[in-house]
Design a protein around this motif. Structure first.
Motif, mmCIF file in Angstrom:
data_model
loop_
_atom_site.group_PDB
_atom_site.id
_atom_site.type_symbol
_atom_site.label_atom_id
_atom_site.label_comp_id
_atom_site.label_asym_id
_atom_site.label_seq_id
_atom_site.Cartn_x
_atom_site.Cartn_y
_atom_site.Cartn_z
ATOM 1 N N MET A 153 38.631 55.332 62.607
ATOM 2 C CA MET A 153 38.544 54.633 61.450
ATOM 3 C C MET A 153 38.592 55.787 60.422
ATOM 4 S SD MET A 153 38.424 52.286 59.235
ATOM 5 C CE MET A 153 37.582 51.959 57.677
ATOM 6 N N ASN A 154 37.944 56.975 60.505
ATOM 7 C CA ASN A 154 37.860 58.138 59.655
ATOM 8 C C ASN A 154 39.294 58.601 59.509
ATOM 9 O OD1 ASN A 154 38.151 61.223 59.749
ATOM 10 N ND2 ASN A 154 36.154 60.745 59.133
ATOM 11 N N LEU A 155 40.296 58.528 60.789
ATOM 12 C CA LEU A 155 41.506 59.170 60.675
ATOM 13 C C LEU A 155 42.590 58.304 59.903
ATOM 14 C CD1 LEU A 155 43.322 61.263 61.611
ATOM 15 C CD2 LEU A 155 43.860 59.975 63.842
ATOM 16 N N TYR A 156 42.215 56.883 59.869
ATOM 17 C CA TYR A 156 42.942 55.735 59.076
ATOM 18 C C TYR A 156 42.729 56.136 57.692
ATOM 19 C CZ TYR A 156 44.326 51.822 56.617
ATOM 20 O OH TYR A 156 44.947 50.765 55.982
ATOM 21 N N CYS A 157 41.550 56.535 57.274
ATOM 22 C CA CYS A 157 41.213 56.675 55.865
ATOM 23 C C CYS A 157 41.827 57.820 55.304
ATOM 24 C CB CYS A 157 39.706 56.738 55.615
ATOM 25 S SG CYS A 157 38.522 55.374 55.958
ATOM 26 N N LYS A 158 42.334 58.714 56.107
ATOM 27 C CA LYS A 158 42.817 60.018 55.778
ATOM 28 C C LYS A 158 44.060 60.318 55.942
ATOM 29 C CE LYS A 158 39.610 62.671 57.892
ATOM 30 N NZ LYS A 158 38.755 63.839 58.432
ATOM 31 N N LEU A 159 44.939 59.353 56.356
ATOM 32 C CA LEU A 159 46.345 59.365 56.840
ATOM 33 C C LEU A 159 47.027 58.358 55.944
ATOM 34 C CD1 LEU A 159 46.677 59.635 60.506
ATOM 35 C CD2 LEU A 159 47.247 61.307 59.083
ATOM 36 N N PRO A 160 48.394 59.044 55.017
ATOM 37 C CA PRO A 160 48.997 58.004 54.684
ATOM 38 C C PRO A 160 49.697 56.976 55.473
ATOM 39 C CG PRO A 160 49.810 60.326 54.257
ATOM 40 C CD PRO A 160 48.869 60.302 55.293
ATOM 41 N N PHE A 161 49.883 55.687 55.296
ATOM 42 C CA PHE A 161 50.293 54.542 55.958
ATOM 43 C C PHE A 161 51.580 55.096 56.833
ATOM 44 C CE2 PHE A 161 52.408 50.616 56.715
ATOM 45 C CZ PHE A 161 51.508 49.721 57.643
ATOM 46 N N GLY A 162 52.546 55.561 56.347
ATOM 47 C CA GLY A 162 53.621 56.173 56.975
ATOM 48 C C GLY A 162 53.518 57.098 58.160
ATOM 49 N N LYS A 163 52.291 57.397 58.299
ATOM 50 C CA LYS A 163 52.110 58.347 59.249
ATOM 51 C C LYS A 163 50.968 57.981 60.555
ATOM 52 C CE LYS A 163 52.285 62.676 56.762
ATOM 53 N NZ LYS A 163 51.895 64.114 56.453
ATOM 54 N N LEU A 164 51.120 56.554 60.599
ATOM 55 C CA LEU A 164 50.254 55.910 61.477
ATOM 56 C C LEU A 164 51.079 55.656 62.589
ATOM 57 C CD1 LEU A 164 48.365 53.523 59.399
ATOM 58 C CD2 LEU A 164 47.826 55.869 59.685
ATOM 59 N N HIS A 165 52.041 56.736 63.072
ATOM 60 C CA HIS A 165 52.506 56.383 64.287
ATOM 61 C C HIS A 165 52.373 57.445 65.547
ATOM 62 C CE1 HIS A 165 55.168 59.786 62.938
ATOM 63 N NE2 HIS A 165 55.144 59.292 61.726
ATOM 64 N N LYS A 176 53.961 59.953 67.058
ATOM 65 C CA LYS A 176 54.478 61.168 66.903
ATOM 66 C C LYS A 176 53.837 62.064 65.886
ATOM 67 C CE LYS A 176 58.854 60.149 68.799
ATOM 68 N NZ LYS A 176 60.539 60.140 68.742
ATOM 69 N N THR A 177 53.021 61.781 65.040
ATOM 70 C CA THR A 177 52.236 62.484 64.035
ATOM 71 C C THR A 177 51.163 63.294 64.719
ATOM 72 O OG1 THR A 177 52.183 60.672 62.356
ATOM 73 C CG2 THR A 177 50.549 62.411 61.917
ATOM 74 N N PRO A 178 51.368 64.510 64.421
ATOM 75 C CA PRO A 178 50.781 65.895 65.163
ATOM 76 C C PRO A 178 49.236 65.469 65.280
ATOM 77 C CG PRO A 178 52.390 66.718 63.942
ATOM 78 C CD PRO A 178 52.451 65.305 63.512
ATOM 79 N N ILE A 179 48.660 65.116 64.078
ATOM 80 C CA ILE A 179 47.017 64.867 64.138
ATOM 81 C C ILE A 179 46.786 63.960 65.272
ATOM 82 C CG2 ILE A 179 47.041 63.674 62.125
ATOM 83 C CD1 ILE A 179 44.300 66.024 63.644
ATOM 84 N N ILE A 180 47.602 62.655 65.253
ATOM 85 C CA ILE A 180 47.631 61.687 66.135
ATOM 86 C C ILE A 180 47.690 61.896 67.669
ATOM 87 C CG2 ILE A 180 48.280 59.382 66.898
ATOM 88 C CD1 ILE A 180 48.757 58.501 64.031
ATOM 89 N N VAL A 181 48.391 62.864 67.741
ATOM 90 C CA VAL A 181 48.678 63.468 69.048
ATOM 91 C C VAL A 181 47.284 64.378 69.841
ATOM 92 C CG1 VAL A 181 50.235 64.979 70.615
ATOM 93 C CG2 VAL A 181 51.250 63.463 69.046
ATOM 94 N N GLU A 182 46.985 65.098 68.698
ATOM 95 C CA GLU A 182 45.962 65.986 69.075
ATOM 96 C C GLU A 182 44.674 65.157 69.083
ATOM 97 O OE1 GLU A 182 43.401 69.599 67.122
ATOM 98 O OE2 GLU A 182 45.186 69.163 66.076
ATOM 99 N N ILE A 183 44.224 64.341 68.382
ATOM 100 C CA ILE A 183 42.991 63.533 68.510
ATOM 101 C C ILE A 183 43.163 62.632 69.797
ATOM 102 C CG2 ILE A 183 41.703 61.735 67.419
ATOM 103 C CD1 ILE A 183 41.268 64.311 66.080
ATOM 104 N N ALA A 184 44.139 61.868 70.027
ATOM 105 C CA ALA A 184 44.355 61.142 71.327
ATOM 106 C C ALA A 184 44.181 62.059 72.319
ATOM 107 C CB ALA A 184 45.705 60.484 71.225
#
Length: 272
Positions: free
Chosen positions: A16-28, A30-38
């Motif tokens: 939820m924290n990440l959702y709040c801080k990412l633009p909608f277009g980066k909710l995929h 391949k986004t680097p921070i999503i890869v790192e957090i995952a």
């Protein structure tokens, strides 16, 4: 397998924290921070991205834009959403603390922007006590939480407004402020509410804080009578007059709340 592992409450806080801080277009995925957090959560980027899109399906602003997201939001997802959006002060700070523990306390650049915090804490008058180590430790913890909260708020606001001033479109990160509509010291329960924020260039942030400008019920810029007393003046024409009567650039999520702007017009604004 990773995609079948049940989500814990702690993991949902991070998501939820990440959702709040990412633009909608980066909710995929391949986004680097999503890869790192995952990776740090022991999940696949796809599963984390899917959870973020589930949160998007609960976002009324996204629904109004016709963005439905996925329909797989769970009961727990809805509970986390409800907890955040009814108590940003508590859950925003708590989730940011968990986020920083996971990725490192110096990780402040989700949107590849250098973060410079607005010194809101300086507006809070210090309470004088006799020298006491316990009190000093408590004050240090409070200050740390304030900074954590400010960092979370700034990233939410800049992300929501596409990293641009909502009046001028200024895109320079070091010139952008996550400005509070209802000031920090007025209503503490709204300090971290992203609907209480505007992304403003520094000059416009100061003008807004001092009541020289505001926005009407249609989100259009209004100039105060005090500011207009200095006209004609080229710099004011360029920075303010040229934008008067024009609607602010609305964010893709966390649209400013009309009640908060009404408060600003009635309490802060210096009048027409």
């Amino acid at each position: 397998m990773n995609h079948r592992k049940a989500w814990t409450r702690e993991e949902l806080f991070i998501a939820m924290n990440l959702y709040c801080k990412l633009p909608f277009g980066k909710l995929h995925l391949k986004t680097p921070i999503i890869v790192e957090i995952a990776e740090k959560l022991g999940r696949t980027p796809g599963s984390l991205a899917m959870k973020l899109v589930n949160f998007a399906s609960l976002d009324p602003v996204q629904q109004a834009r016709g963005v439905r997201g996925l329909s797989g939001a769970s009961k727990t997802d809805r509970l986390i959403w409800e907890e955040f959006t009814t108590n940003w002060e508590q859950f925003g700070i708590a989730s940011e603390e968990r986020f920083q523990e996971l990725v490192g306390s110096e990780f402040f650049e989700i949107n590849q922007l250098p973060i410079k915090l607005k010194p809101e804490a300086s507006k809070i008058l210090p309470i004088k006590y006799p020298p006491n180590q316990t009190i000093e430790t408590t004050e240090a913890k409070v200050t740390a939480k304030i900074r954590i909260g400010q960092n979370f708020f700034r990233q939410m606001i800049l992300s929501s407004y596409g990293n641009r001033c909502c009046i001028t479109g200024n895109p320079i990160p070091t010139l952008l402020i996550a400005s509070h509509i209802i000031p920090w010291h007025h209503q503490s329960e709204h300090r971290l509410n992203p609907q209480n924020g505007l992304c403003l260039a520094r000059t416009h942030d100061v003008a807004f804080d001092q009541g020289l400008i505001t926005f009407d019920e249609n989100y259009k810029l209004v100039l105060s009578s005090y500011l207009q007393e200095f006209l004609p003046e080229e710099t004011l024409e360029n920075n303010f007059v040229n934008y008067a009567g024009k609607q602010l650039r609305l964010p893709e999520k966390f649209q400013p709340k009309s009640e908060f702007l009404h408060f600003h017009r009635e309490v802060i604004f210096l009048g027409k």
